[in-house]
Motif scaffolding. Sequence first.
Motif, PDB file in Angstrom:
ATOM      1  N   LYS A  28       0.835  -1.205   0.000  1.00 16.21           N
ATOM      2  CA  LYS A  28       0.000   0.000   0.000  1.00 16.21           C
ATOM      3  C   LYS A  28       0.873   1.260   0.000  1.00 16.21           C
ATOM      4  O   LYS A  28       0.530   2.268  -0.631  1.00 16.21           O
ATOM      5  CB  LYS A  28      -0.961  -0.004   1.191  1.00 16.21           C
ATOM      6  CG  LYS A  28      -1.897   1.196   1.115  1.00 16.21           C
ATOM      7  CD  LYS A  28      -3.192   1.022   1.804  1.00 16.21           C
ATOM      8  CE  LYS A  28      -4.075   2.248   1.595  1.00 16.21           C
ATOM      9  NZ  LYS A  28      -5.247   2.261   2.439  1.00 16.21           N
ATOM     10  N   ASP A 141     -10.970  -6.993   2.776  1.00 15.43           N
ATOM     11  CA  ASP A 141     -11.884  -6.528   3.830  1.00 15.43           C
ATOM     12  C   ASP A 141     -11.188  -6.592   5.194  1.00 15.43           C
ATOM     13  O   ASP A 141     -11.255  -5.649   5.993  1.00 15.43           O
ATOM     14  CB  ASP A 141     -13.150  -7.408   3.857  1.00 15.43           C
ATOM     15  CG  ASP A 141     -13.998  -7.249   2.598  1.00 15.43           C
ATOM     16  OD1 ASP A 141     -13.895  -6.201   1.932  1.00 15.43           O
ATOM     17  OD2 ASP A 141     -14.762  -8.179   2.280  1.00 15.43           O
ATOM     18  N   THR A 144      -8.671  -3.891   5.520  1.00  8.08           N
ATOM     19  CA  THR A 144      -9.292  -2.575   5.766  1.00  8.08           C
ATOM     20  C   THR A 144      -9.692  -2.437   7.236  1.00  8.08           C
ATOM     21  O   THR A 144      -9.516  -1.375   7.842  1.00  8.08           O
ATOM     22  CB  THR A 144     -10.519  -2.407   4.837  1.00  8.08           C
ATOM     23  OG1 THR A 144     -10.101  -2.608   3.485  1.00  8.08           O
ATOM     24  CG2 THR A 144     -11.143  -1.031   4.967  1.00  8.08           C
ATOM     25  N   GLU A 147      -6.490  -2.201   9.326  1.00 11.97           N
ATOM     26  CA  GLU A 147      -5.855  -0.883   9.132  1.00 11.97           C
ATOM     27  C   GLU A 147      -6.460   0.149  10.092  1.00 11.97           C
ATOM     28  O   GLU A 147      -5.783   1.011  10.622  1.00 11.97           O
ATOM     29  CB  GLU A 147      -6.100  -0.459   7.679  1.00 11.97           C
ATOM     30  CG  GLU A 147      -5.223   0.647   7.170  1.00 11.97           C
ATOM     31  CD  GLU A 147      -5.463   0.888   5.675  1.00 11.97           C
ATOM     32  OE1 GLU A 147      -6.628   0.885   5.217  1.00 11.97           O
ATOM     33  OE2 GLU A 147      -4.482   1.097   4.964  1.00 11.97           O
ATOM     34  N   LYS A 148      -7.773   0.034  10.329  1.00 18.74           N
ATOM     35  CA  LYS A 148      -8.451   0.996  11.218  1.00 18.74           C
ATOM     36  C   LYS A 148      -8.168   0.692  12.694  1.00 18.74           C
ATOM     37  O   LYS A 148      -7.905   1.592  13.487  1.00 18.74           O
ATOM     38  CB  LYS A 148      -9.958   0.934  10.936  1.00 18.74           C
ATOM     39  CG  LYS A 148     -10.879   1.359  12.061  1.00 18.74           C
ATOM     40  CD  LYS A 148     -11.291   2.807  11.957  1.00 18.74           C
ATOM     41  CE  LYS A 148     -12.269   3.165  13.066  1.00 18.74           C
ATOM     42  NZ  LYS A 148     -12.506   4.563  13.174  1.00 18.74           N
ATOM     43  N   THR A 217     -17.641  -3.000  12.808  1.00 21.55           N
ATOM     44  CA  THR A 217     -17.762  -2.857  11.355  1.00 21.55           C
ATOM     45  C   THR A 217     -19.120  -3.380  10.933  1.00 21.55           C
ATOM     46  O   THR A 217     -19.569  -4.438  11.407  1.00 21.55           O
ATOM     47  CB  THR A 217     -16.658  -3.680  10.640  1.00 21.55           C
ATOM     48  OG1 THR A 217     -15.396  -3.113  10.956  1.00 21.55           O
ATOM     49  CG2 THR A 217     -16.834  -3.688   9.132  1.00 21.55           C
ATOM     50  N   MET A 260     -18.941  -0.992   5.295  1.00 21.00           N
ATOM     51  CA  MET A 260     -18.281  -1.631   4.153  1.00 21.00           C
ATOM     52  C   MET A 260     -19.291  -2.325   3.244  1.00 21.00           C
ATOM     53  O   MET A 260     -20.403  -2.665   3.662  1.00 21.00           O
ATOM     54  CB  MET A 260     -17.248  -2.663   4.659  1.00 21.00           C
ATOM     55  CG  MET A 260     -16.149  -2.024   5.486  1.00 21.00           C
ATOM     56  SD  MET A 260     -15.046  -3.214   6.288  1.00 21.00           S
ATOM     57  CE  MET A 260     -14.206  -3.909   4.911  1.00 21.00           C
ATOM     58  N   VAL A 282     -16.307   3.281   3.820  1.00 22.17           N
ATOM     59  CA  VAL A 282     -14.912   3.084   3.380  1.00 22.17           C
ATOM     60  C   VAL A 282     -14.843   2.211   2.116  1.00 22.17           C
ATOM     61  O   VAL A 282     -13.850   1.522   1.885  1.00 22.17           O
ATOM     62  CB  VAL A 282     -14.039   2.481   4.514  1.00 22.17           C
ATOM     63  CG1 VAL A 282     -13.820   3.484   5.617  1.00 22.17           C
ATOM     64  CG2 VAL A 282     -14.624   1.179   5.053  1.00 22.17           C
ATOM     65  N   LYS A 285     -11.916   2.943  -0.055  1.00 22.16           N
ATOM     66  CA  LYS A 285     -10.684   2.456   0.588  1.00 22.16           C
ATOM     67  C   LYS A 285     -10.541   0.944   0.386  1.00 22.16           C
ATOM     68  O   LYS A 285      -9.446   0.431   0.148  1.00 22.16           O
ATOM     69  CB  LYS A 285     -10.723   2.800   2.085  1.00 22.16           C
ATOM     70  CG  LYS A 285      -9.400   2.641   2.761  1.00 22.16           C
ATOM     71  CD  LYS A 285      -9.447   3.117   4.199  1.00 22.16           C
ATOM     72  CE  LYS A 285      -9.163   4.590   4.315  1.00 22.16           C
ATOM     73  NZ  LYS A 285      -8.952   5.041   5.675  1.00 22.16           N
ATOM     74  N   GLN A 286     -11.678   0.226   0.443  1.00 25.34           N
ATOM     75  CA  GLN A 286     -11.632  -1.219   0.180  1.00 25.34           C
ATOM     76  C   GLN A 286     -11.057  -1.481  -1.221  1.00 25.34           C
ATOM     77  O   GLN A 286     -10.282  -2.415  -1.423  1.00 25.34           O
ATOM     78  CB  GLN A 286     -13.040  -1.831   0.256  1.00 25.34           C
ATOM     79  CG  GLN A 286     -13.616  -1.932   1.663  1.00 25.34           C
ATOM     80  CD  GLN A 286     -15.063  -2.429   1.606  1.00 25.34           C
ATOM     81  OE1 GLN A 286     -15.992  -1.633   1.635  1.00 25.34           O
ATOM     82  NE2 GLN A 286     -15.251  -3.728   1.517  1.00 25.34           N
ATOM     83  N   ASN A 289      -7.358  -0.914  -1.227  1.00 26.07           N
ATOM     84  CA  ASN A 289      -6.711  -1.997  -0.487  1.00 26.07           C
ATOM     85  C   ASN A 289      -6.732  -3.308  -1.276  1.00 26.07           C
ATOM     86  O   ASN A 289      -5.875  -4.169  -1.084  1.00 26.07           O
ATOM     87  CB  ASN A 289      -7.374  -2.166   0.880  1.00 26.07           C
ATOM     88  CG  ASN A 289      -7.084  -0.978   1.790  1.00 26.07           C
ATOM     89  OD1 ASN A 289      -6.152  -0.210   1.535  1.00 26.07           O
ATOM     90  ND2 ASN A 289      -7.864  -0.816   2.851  1.00 26.07           N
TER      91      ASN A 289
END
Length: 305
Positions: A28, A141, A144, A147-148, A217, A260, A282, A285-286, A289
Amino acid sequence: MKRKDLLGLKEISKEEIALVLDTAAQMKKIILSGNKKSDSFSGKSMATLFYENSTRTKSSFEMACNYTGGTFSSLNVATSSVNKGESLADTARTLDAFGTDVLVIRHSVSGAPHLIAPLVKASVINAGDGTNEHPTQALLDMFTIREKYGKLNGLTVALIGDIKFSRVARSNIWGLSKCGAKIKIFGPGTLLPAGIAEIEGVTVCNSLKEAVTNADTVMALRLQQERMTSGLLPSLSEFSHFYGVDEEALSLAKKGALLMHPGPVNRNVELKDSALNSPQNVIDKQVTNGVAIRMALLSLLVQRK
Ligand code: CP
């Protein structure tokens, strides 16, 4: 990574999942840098073989191959010799004979990647097989989410909607549960697979409110209408009313929880505009990623050789 193929998350270990996610974190950084170049797949080749439509998965594998220095060929099945009756096995053997290092396949039949994997020298990656698994989607997934929160262990993920026909749900259930996450599920009774409640870490909920409350999530799943026979849903508007995630439902999840969806979204069916407009969304962002995960997989599978 020692394995030749990535066919599903049911069969891989949590250590292998961690290796893919850690490698994707490095990838990334390359995507976000001004110079999107790594040589981890340099001198190697990828072929994609998609018997079902795709935007994200196919294109992101192609971008991942470019960013890691490899070459690729993407077969257009609709104009290929498949239409002259060539079998799946013979088509895969033909692509393999080009000297392909990694063969990425999507097929409407569950188990199609498992059928060709022993027939070819190339590493086979499952890009979605019927209702069985979509491991690269679940890995992106999980990336992601990690990452958070910096972890997966101990988190709660709510999966909402069509679980029965969703290969994304199945791969996420195997992957997330192996990594210590709890999974809450809510969907129409006709769209819940038999035996789902018996999987360790999975709780089937009786309402949207129960499923999303205190979740870290919220993941809505696409209605796989192409796989459904009639009579499973009264109507899309009723599905949306009872199972569609809106801002109010999202507000019941933990503060800042991720929203998501694997895409493509049926707008105002699985996700209402009020949820899609939330800063907690997000989905883009998915997608980013997904490129990182596919760069990681291409690199790890050829390093094995
Ligand atoms: N999530 C996903 O598999 O999207 P595509 O069908 O566009 O590849």
